[in-house]
Scaffold this motif. Structure first.
Motif, PDB file in Angstrom:
ATOM      1  N   GLY A   1      22.988  25.136   9.843  1.00 26.42           N
ATOM      2  CA  GLY A   1      23.138  23.643   9.641  1.00 26.42           C
ATOM      3  C   GLY A   1      24.492  23.032   9.848  1.00 26.42           C
ATOM      4  N   VAL A   2      25.589  23.952   9.493  1.00 20.10           N
ATOM      5  CA  VAL A   2      26.793  23.450   9.550  1.00 20.10           C
ATOM      6  C   VAL A   2      27.202  23.145  11.202  1.00 20.10           C
ATOM      7  CG1 VAL A   2      29.322  24.201   9.295  1.00 20.10           C
ATOM      8  CG2 VAL A   2      27.727  24.487   7.462  1.00 20.10           C
ATOM      9  N   VAL A   3      26.704  24.055  11.823  1.00 17.26           N
ATOM     10  CA  VAL A   3      26.787  23.851  13.543  1.00 17.26           C
ATOM     11  C   VAL A   3      26.114  22.642  13.955  1.00 17.26           C
ATOM     12  CG1 VAL A   3      26.555  24.992  15.732  1.00 17.26           C
ATOM     13  CG2 VAL A   3      27.458  26.413  14.009  1.00 17.26           C
ATOM     14  N   GLY A   4      25.029  22.514  13.554  1.00 13.67           N
ATOM     15  CA  GLY A   4      24.050  21.306  14.203  1.00 13.67           C
ATOM     16  C   GLY A   4      24.710  19.972  13.562  1.00 13.67           C
ATOM     17  N   GLY A   5      25.018  20.230  12.074  1.00 16.80           N
ATOM     18  CA  GLY A   5      25.746  18.962  11.588  1.00 16.80           C
ATOM     19  C   GLY A   5      26.977  18.566  12.203  1.00 16.80           C
ATOM     20  N   ALA A   6      28.086  19.539  12.683  1.00 15.14           N
ATOM     21  CA  ALA A   6      29.108  19.284  13.441  1.00 15.14           C
ATOM     22  C   ALA A   6      28.686  18.498  14.760  1.00 15.14           C
ATOM     23  CB  ALA A   6      30.067  20.413  13.638  1.00 15.14           C
TER      24      ALA A   6
ATOM     25  N   VAL B   1      28.388  13.557  18.226  1.00 18.50           N
ATOM     26  CA  VAL B   1      27.782  12.812  19.222  1.00 18.50           C
ATOM     27  C   VAL B   1      27.588  11.448  18.451  1.00 18.50           C
ATOM     28  CG1 VAL B   1      25.282  12.228  19.869  1.00 18.50           C
ATOM     29  CG2 VAL B   1      26.311  14.715  20.185  1.00 18.50           C
ATOM     30  N   ILE B   2      27.408  11.256  17.263  1.00 17.73           N
ATOM     31  CA  ILE B   2      27.244   9.852  16.633  1.00 17.73           C
ATOM     32  C   ILE B   2      28.571   9.206  16.742  1.00 17.73           C
ATOM     33  CG2 ILE B   2      26.760   8.839  14.573  1.00 17.73           C
ATOM     34  CD1 ILE B   2      24.634  10.840  13.899  1.00 17.73           C
ATOM     35  N   GLY B   3      29.799  10.127  16.249  1.00 19.08           N
ATOM     36  CA  GLY B   3      31.068   9.547  16.486  1.00 19.08           C
ATOM     37  C   GLY B   3      31.559   9.028  17.727  1.00 19.08           C
ATOM     38  N   PHE B   4      31.032   9.803  18.883  1.00 18.86           N
ATOM     39  CA  PHE B   4      31.704   9.292  20.101  1.00 18.86           C
ATOM     40  C   PHE B   4      30.675   8.127  20.580  1.00 18.86           C
ATOM     41  CE2 PHE B   4      34.208  13.337  20.087  1.00 18.86           C
ATOM     42  CZ  PHE B   4      35.286  12.790  20.532  1.00 18.86           C
ATOM     43  N   TYR B   5      29.411   8.169  20.357  1.00 15.97           N
ATOM     44  CA  TYR B   5      28.529   7.240  21.103  1.00 15.97           C
ATOM     45  C   TYR B   5      28.652   5.897  20.118  1.00 15.97           C
ATOM     46  CZ  TYR B   5      27.132  10.577  24.654  1.00 15.97           C
ATOM     47  OH  TYR B   5      27.223  11.438  25.814  1.00 15.97           O
TER      48      TYR B   5
END
Length: 123
Positions: free
Chosen positions: A13-18, A23-27
């Motif tokens: 969950g931590v890996v997926g959240g990161a 992805v959300i931050g850059f796009y």
């Protein structure tokens, strides 16, 4: 080392959240890499220089009305060369001279088009 069974899903969950956060931050979040930030800074600096020197160029152009008529006769793609040859951007560093000349020519020609024509007065 014995890891409890409930830690494995939490770690994924931590890996997926990161990954999702990146992805959300850059796009969509506006994050940029260091290289992009440097390019943006250089572009902003050039825009500031062009904005600062264009009014000075326009002022020099207005002092030479005979040259303004010649500028208007030049073809559109030669306007910046004409401004450089007229000496209106001599105070600009060579690196930025073409951009300032292009902006100056556009501003001068736009002002010439915007000048009101002499209207006949009604009798």
């Amino acid at each position: 080392m014995n890891v409890p069974e409930y830690v494995k899903p939490a770690a994924w969950g931590v890996v997926g959240g990161a990954i999702a956060a990146m992805v959300i931050g850059f796009y969509w979040g506006g994050w940029v890499t260091g290289g992009t930030a440097v390019e943006m800074r250089a572009s902003s600096a050039e825009e500031a220089i062009v904005q600062a020197f264009t009014p000075l160029c326009v002022a020099k152009a207005e002092q030479e009305p005979e040259q303004l008529a010649l500028l208007e006769e030049e073809s559109r793609w030669q306007h910046d060369d004409f401004v450089v040859e007229a000496g209106w951007v001599d105070n600009v560093k060579e690196t930025y001279r073409a951009e300032v000349a292009r902006a100056c020519a556009a501003a001068v020609l736009e002002a010439m088009e915007a000048e009101p024509t002499e209207m006949s007065t009604p009798e």
